[in-house]
Design a protein around this motif. Structure first.
Motif, PDB file in Angstrom:
ATOM      1  N   LYS A  42      45.770  44.957  48.864  1.00  0.00           N
ATOM      2  CA  LYS A  42      45.434  44.411  50.188  1.00  0.00           C
ATOM      3  C   LYS A  42      43.955  44.051  50.306  1.00  0.00           C
ATOM      4  N   GLY A  43      43.244  44.045  49.201  1.00  0.00           N
ATOM      5  CA  GLY A  43      41.823  43.743  49.241  1.00  0.00           C
ATOM      6  C   GLY A  43      41.533  42.256  49.205  1.00  0.00           C
ATOM      7  N   ASP A  44      40.294  41.907  49.545  1.00  0.00           N
ATOM      8  CA  ASP A  44      39.859  40.512  49.558  1.00  0.00           C
ATOM      9  C   ASP A  44      38.346  40.512  49.310  1.00  0.00           C
ATOM     10  N   VAL A  45      37.939  40.275  48.072  1.00  0.00           N
ATOM     11  CA  VAL A  45      36.515  40.298  47.730  1.00  0.00           C
ATOM     12  C   VAL A  45      35.777  39.191  48.466  1.00  0.00           C
ATOM     13  N   VAL A  46      36.382  38.007  48.535  1.00  0.00           N
ATOM     14  CA  VAL A  46      35.737  36.888  49.219  1.00  0.00           C
ATOM     15  C   VAL A  46      35.517  37.236  50.689  1.00  0.00           C
ATOM     16  N   GLY A  47      36.531  37.817  51.313  1.00  0.00           N
ATOM     17  CA  GLY A  47      36.404  38.203  52.715  1.00  0.00           C
ATOM     18  C   GLY A  47      35.340  39.264  52.927  1.00  0.00           C
ATOM     19  N   ASP A  48      35.301  40.257  52.029  1.00  0.00           N
ATOM     20  CA  ASP A  48      34.290  41.307  52.140  1.00  0.00           C
ATOM     21  C   ASP A  48      32.883  40.721  52.026  1.00  0.00           C
ATOM     22  N   ALA A  51      45.748  40.437  45.027  1.00  0.00           N
ATOM     23  CA  ALA A  51      46.967  40.927  45.676  1.00  0.00           C
ATOM     24  C   ALA A  51      47.905  41.593  44.685  1.00  0.00           C
ATOM     25  N   SER A  52      47.739  41.297  43.396  1.00  0.00           N
ATOM     26  CA  SER A  52      48.569  41.922  42.358  1.00  0.00           C
ATOM     27  C   SER A  52      47.837  43.043  41.633  1.00  0.00           C
ATOM     28  N   SER A  53      46.706  43.431  42.143  1.00  0.00           N
ATOM     29  CA  SER A  53      45.912  44.488  41.512  1.00  0.00           C
ATOM     30  C   SER A  53      46.089  45.796  42.266  1.00  0.00           C
ATOM     31  N   PRO A  54      45.718  46.925  41.648  1.00  0.00           N
ATOM     32  CA  PRO A  54      45.806  48.207  42.354  1.00  0.00           C
ATOM     33  C   PRO A  54      44.688  48.418  43.363  1.00  0.00           C
ATOM     34  N   ALA A  98      47.851  32.302  48.298  1.00  0.00           N
ATOM     35  CA  ALA A  98      49.289  32.040  48.308  1.00  0.00           C
ATOM     36  C   ALA A  98      49.717  31.164  47.140  1.00  0.00           C
ATOM     37  N   THR A  99      48.765  30.753  46.294  1.00  0.00           N
ATOM     38  CA  THR A  99      49.073  29.787  45.239  1.00  0.00           C
ATOM     39  C   THR A  99      49.522  30.415  43.935  1.00  0.00           C
ATOM     40  N   THR A 100      49.201  31.697  43.698  1.00  0.00           N
ATOM     41  CA  THR A 100      49.503  32.337  42.427  1.00  0.00           C
ATOM     42  C   THR A 100      49.558  33.839  42.623  1.00  0.00           C
ATOM     43  N   ASP A 101      50.265  34.518  41.730  1.00  0.00           N
ATOM     44  CA  ASP A 101      50.272  35.982  41.794  1.00  0.00           C
ATOM     45  C   ASP A 101      49.149  36.577  40.935  1.00  0.00           C
ATOM     46  N   TYR A 102      48.322  35.715  40.346  1.00  0.00           N
ATOM     47  CA  TYR A 102      47.212  36.200  39.519  1.00  0.00           C
ATOM     48  C   TYR A 102      45.976  36.324  40.413  1.00  0.00           C
ATOM     49  N   TYR A 122      20.714  32.642  50.042  1.00  0.00           N
ATOM     50  CA  TYR A 122      22.155  32.427  49.927  1.00  0.00           C
ATOM     51  C   TYR A 122      22.689  33.112  48.680  1.00  0.00           C
ATOM     52  N   VAL A 123      24.004  33.299  48.654  1.00  0.00           N
ATOM     53  CA  VAL A 123      24.693  33.866  47.492  1.00  0.00           C
ATOM     54  C   VAL A 123      25.869  32.969  47.134  1.00  0.00           C
ATOM     55  N   VAL A 124      26.275  33.038  45.865  1.00  0.00           N
ATOM     56  CA  VAL A 124      27.443  32.299  45.375  1.00  0.00           C
ATOM     57  C   VAL A 124      28.311  33.271  44.585  1.00  0.00           C
ATOM     58  N   LEU A 125      29.590  33.348  44.909  1.00  0.00           N
ATOM     59  CA  LEU A 125      30.547  34.246  44.254  1.00  0.00           C
ATOM     60  C   LEU A 125      31.540  33.463  43.422  1.00  0.00           C
ATOM     61  N   THR A 126      31.860  33.981  42.229  1.00  0.00           N
ATOM     62  CA  THR A 126      32.914  33.389  41.396  1.00  0.00           C
ATOM     63  C   THR A 126      34.279  33.754  41.981  1.00  0.00           C
ATOM     64  N   ALA A 127      34.705  33.014  42.995  1.00  0.00           N
ATOM     65  CA  ALA A 127      36.000  33.294  43.624  1.00  0.00           C
ATOM     66  C   ALA A 127      37.142  33.133  42.622  1.00  0.00           C
ATOM     67  N   LYS A 128      36.996  32.167  41.686  1.00  0.00           N
ATOM     68  CA  LYS A 128      37.929  32.031  40.565  1.00  0.00           C
ATOM     69  C   LYS A 128      37.146  31.503  39.376  1.00  0.00           C
ATOM     70  N   HIS A 129      37.150  32.276  38.294  1.00  0.00           N
ATOM     71  CA  HIS A 129      36.498  31.818  37.065  1.00  0.00           C
ATOM     72  C   HIS A 129      37.545  31.113  36.200  1.00  0.00           C
ATOM     73  N   HIS A 130      37.166  30.781  34.960  1.00  0.00           N
ATOM     74  CA  HIS A 130      38.046  29.983  34.102  1.00  0.00           C
ATOM     75  C   HIS A 130      39.365  30.688  33.772  1.00  0.00           C
ATOM     76  N   ASP A 131      39.385  32.026  33.890  1.00  0.00           N
ATOM     77  CA  ASP A 131      40.602  32.791  33.593  1.00  0.00           C
ATOM     78  C   ASP A 131      41.666  32.604  34.656  1.00  0.00           C
ATOM     79  N   GLY A 132      41.307  32.064  35.819  1.00  0.00           N
ATOM     80  CA  GLY A 132      42.289  31.797  36.865  1.00  0.00           C
ATOM     81  C   GLY A 132      42.518  32.925  37.842  1.00  0.00           C
ATOM     82  N   PHE A 133      41.892  34.103  37.606  1.00  0.00           N
ATOM     83  CA  PHE A 133      42.102  35.237  38.504  1.00  0.00           C
ATOM     84  C   PHE A 133      41.343  35.009  39.804  1.00  0.00           C
ATOM     85  N   CYS A 134      42.037  35.159  40.923  1.00  0.00           N
ATOM     86  CA  CYS A 134      41.469  34.847  42.233  1.00  0.00           C
ATOM     87  C   CYS A 134      41.039  36.124  42.955  1.00  0.00           C
TER      88      CYS A 134
END
Length: 430
Positions: free
Chosen positions: A103-109, A95-98, A88-92, A71-83
């Motif tokens: 339109k990327g999604d690391v969790v989905g990938d 979705a706000s990155s280049p 839909a909960t925050t612009d951080y 199995y693997v575990v990904l830091t979907a959100k670390h203490h900095d709050g970046f998702c």
């Protein structure tokens, strides 16, 4: 030896037992910290800084698979709050990155890569959030956090583990009842790490090392390594431990760091998996979104070393009988088998019951001894032995030993901690 208190009163759920038998997982710490050169950022690093040029989640998962992880575990959100998903909960967030024009999604990938390569997916969602303004209002933040958790538990398929990091949360009370209800509704099979409705626990250090005895039943766990706080459960729970450690010095990829040596990683293996715990080894992707070539090479070397040590096990024909206070076993080995490691297996499906054990050769000499056996126990002998028969003495009412293997690791790399192991390091807060 002085036997510890038996922890056999509570038994694992089928999910806990499956998680314990899985054994090895891989952590992926990745996020804005990767690009900021920080371990802990404070939520002010611009989302625009997140821009991996070659992100390849398939490479991440293949690396974990080839190491032998389940199995693997990904830091979907670390203490900095970046998702790392387009929440839909925050612009951080991504979705706000280049990266991929927002339109990327690391969790989905990563979820898709796990499905392709047959690994199970775990997600880390930090309770502490240094970016979100509502964190100052406990009730408002609890609602915010539940929305984030619901997204992760709804959109990415079945989760094997949900990781709640206690760093930064000393003195803070979250709505664990609501969190538990959400997990029970959406991901009832997922193992929950260390807090709230926990089903597994932190081993208590970030060195990847368990201790003997390694007990699966406890009333409390350590919250983190930065505060003296503990998580108190009030009643005993079956909570097997997970040892987390990074391949490198830090958790996030940083320029100039090197992976740990093979002997160090082998020592971690033997003092985590080899003591009946799980091991979660962090392999941090770099700023390209790829596995650093030096890290990839070290992982291959580690797999080769593990295969050299344990790749040709010899199974003993084991006969056991119940004796007062435990069991006694005779392990028959084919011919005159030469070996320098002994591996034992306990059936813990009805609870962890073994509190002491000894392995003796034909002359009655003690080759190895210890407390815990658990789902697996590895003993490295001080010298190679040759035997046709071993005697196993076990203390523990109702103990169930299911197997004994020996290994000949002559010529293979030898586990060893570095000379500077345990030296103080800088605090991770930047």
């Amino acid at each position: 030896m002085t036997a510890p208190t038996a922890s056999s009163a509570l038994a694992p759920t089928p999910g806990q037992l499956a998680w314990q038998r899985a054994g090895l997982g891989v952590f992926f710490h990745f996020g804005v910290n990767t690009f900021a050169g920080k371990e802990w950022s404070d939520g002010t690093v611009p989302a625009a800084d997140f821009d991996p040029s070659e992100l390849d989640a398939d490479e991440w998962v293949r690396t974990a698979r080839d190491l032998g992880a389940a199995y693997v575990v990904l830091t979907a959100k670390h203490h900095d709050g970046f998702c790392l998903w387009p929440t839909a909960t925050t612009d951080y967030s991504v979705a706000s990155s280049p990266w991929k024009d927002g339109k990327g999604d690391v969790v989905g990938d990563l979820a898709a890569a796990c499905r392709r390569h047959g690994l199970k997916l775990g997600l880390y969602l930090s309770p502490w959030d240094r970016h979100e303004p509502s964190y100052a209002d406990a009730e408002a933040y609890d609602a915010f956090y539940l929305r984030q958790l619901r997204e992760l538990c709804t959109n990415y398929g079945e989760l094997f583990e949900v990781w709640f990091d206690g760093a930064g949360s000393a003195g803070r009370v979250y709505d664990w009842d609501a969190i538990g209800e959400l997990l029970a509704e959406l991901q009832p099979q997922a193992m929950v790490f260390n807090m709230g409705p926990a089903t597994i626990r932190w081993v208590g250090n970030e060195d990847g090392l368990a201790a003997d005895p390694c007990e699966y039943v406890t009333r409390s766990t350590d919250l983190n390594q930065y505060d003296p706080d503990t998580v108190e459960f009030g009643e005993a729970r079956y909570l097997p431990p997970e040892c987390d450690v990074s391949l490198r010095r830090g958790w996030f990829w940083q320029e100039g760091e090197e992976p740990k040596s093979v002997p160090h990683l082998l020592e971690i293996h033997d003092r985590s998996l080899g003591l009946g715990a799980n091991l979660l080894l962090n392999i941090p992707p770099d700023r390209r979104g790829r596995i650093d070539p030096a890290d990839a090479a070290r992982v291959r070397e580690l797999r080769q070393a593990l295969d050299a040590r344990f790749g040709s096990p010899v199974d003993a024909e084991l006969e056991v009988e119940t004796v007062p206070g435990g069991v006694r076993g005779i392990a028959q080995l084919p011919g005159g088998t030469t070996f320098d490691h002994v591996e034992l297996f306990e059936d813990v499906s009805s609870g962890q019951r073994i509190t002491e054990h000894r392995i003796l050769d034909e002359d009655g000499t003690v080759l190895a001894q210890g407390h815990t056996v658990g789902v697996r126990r590895i003993h490295r002998l001080p010298a190679a032995a040759t035997a046709r028969r071993l005697t196993l003495e076990v203390t523990g009412e109702g103990a169930l030993v299911t197997g004994l293997q020996v290994h000949d690791a002559s010529g293979a790399p030898v586990p060893e901690l570095p000379e500077d192991f345990g030296a103080p390091t800088d605090a991770p807060i930047d």
